[in-house]
Design a protein around this motif. Sequence first.
Motif: not given
Length: 560
Positions: A271-296
């Motif tokens: 989240n260095d640019r503050g856009t990790a959630v957006a990056s993950a959401e767009l990555a899912l649209l782009a073909g990703a099946d899985r997301v690694e992350g943490t609670l909060f």
Amino acid sequence: MGAPRTDSPLPFPERTTGIAQQPSSMPFRRYARSEPTSTAGWLRRWPDQEPKRAPVWASVDLRDGNQALAEPMDPHRKRRMFDLLVATGFKDVEIGYPAASTDDFDFVRELVSKDGIPDDVTVSVFTPARPELIERTFEAIQGADRATVHLCHATACLWREVVFGMSRDEVRRMALEGAQQLVRLAERAGGTDVRFEYSPETFNLTEPEFALEIANLVTATVGATPDRPLVLNLPTTVETHSPNVFADQVEWMHRNLDQRDAIVLSVHPHNDRGTAVASAELALLAGADRVEGTLFGNGERTGNVCLVTLALNLFSQGVDPQLELSDIDAVREVVEDCNRLPVHPRHPYAGDLVYTAFSGTHQDAIAKGLAALADRADREGRDVAELAWQVPYLPIDPKDVGRDYRAIIRVNSQSGKGGIAYVLKAGWGVDLPVELRRDFASVVQGAADALGRELEPAELWQLLRDTYCLDDSPAPADAADEHEAVARQSAAHGVAFARVVAAGTAAAAGEPAVCFTALETDGRTVWGIGLAATAAGAAHRSARSALRRAGLDEEVREAQ
């Protein structure tokens, strides 16, 4: 929405706002613009996609998140976090970096040896691509029914050259030898079903062709098949691009991998640019099946992608998040205790203040939206929970994550008449007439300004009573109705223009009736409120209250 203009060539020309801004003193020329993935020869498809289902959720709270803590979790806190993750619905949990410390190794051994892993949960363990660390990692999972070994090493040019002093060939050889060692040790693991995950660390800064080459090499080396797929994890180890660029990178890999059907394509946004959630959401649209992350979103620097936010974003779009977040405060309490870090009060969905409005315009819109939803439920004979949620400023119903409506609207000097009225109606069943709302709002603002803080609901109720409910004399029993009661009181004091604006039932214990009287005298309107056991009694009191506030009551005159 109309079609875009076709007479303007791309890229779009620079536009002038007409506002001259002063250049800053910041040394912005030190920073090179990150080069996006070239889309020459192919057309991105992700912008036309929409979320249809939840990804495979993979928690790294116990590894990546734990490494980022000033005070890493002790065994008790680790176990509490693991139990929370399982209860929340995670089936893929990275439980540690066993070669990093004795504590991590012992925790993995404890889970494995004491049958602490549910049958439907697969744990993973992380290891860099160094032979001795890989050996230690396999020692940690010995005896487990199944586990995933997560192999990771840096592939980006800056890391290769500056951190490790390695060439592309040397990095390629590291990946190959690490993957071969995984296969050898897995074959000797006895009854443990070992699966594999591979992360080309700093994927987002790695040359795309090299990232693809090395991913294909590892996939082939571990013998991935559709029945036993490799988890290929693409981390934005340090977020440097805007989310659309990361989506391009993910889609390019998705469309060019040699054995896509033998791969679970995963992303790990930071989240260095503050856009990790957006990056993950767009990555899912782009073909990703899985997301690694943490609670909060706990993690190094600005953190990892927040899986709570990502899951509830899907929920707010009508997609089953496949995580149990119906008691968000209980989840937050455990995470705060385990991480020894507070969740920000403005954190999406989970913060203390995210369902709270102080602004008058927001309060008014929310109150009207809730009322409209309740009216619709009454008309249709349905429960509000069965209706599509449409309330201004509230993307989801707070009750769906275990919150209630009491704190949705809170009152301070910024609050408006609608919000004040909402609090009084929600707490005491008193629905102020529109004209009285404006009158009382000025009283509330003065009190909040004087105190320099928000007013608690009980303080607001007391302020209303102190301001308007000035009469508690016995009410006559012979008045036929509230209009007659007000007329009698007004006539007794020579006032011809007093009117009952509204009368009804209040929720305050022992005071079931409420009446509002508007007294017009000397070109102004003076309000009174009465609370009593009967409507006529409330009217009597509201009329006398208005008279006393206007200085026309006989008792007031005598006191003067």
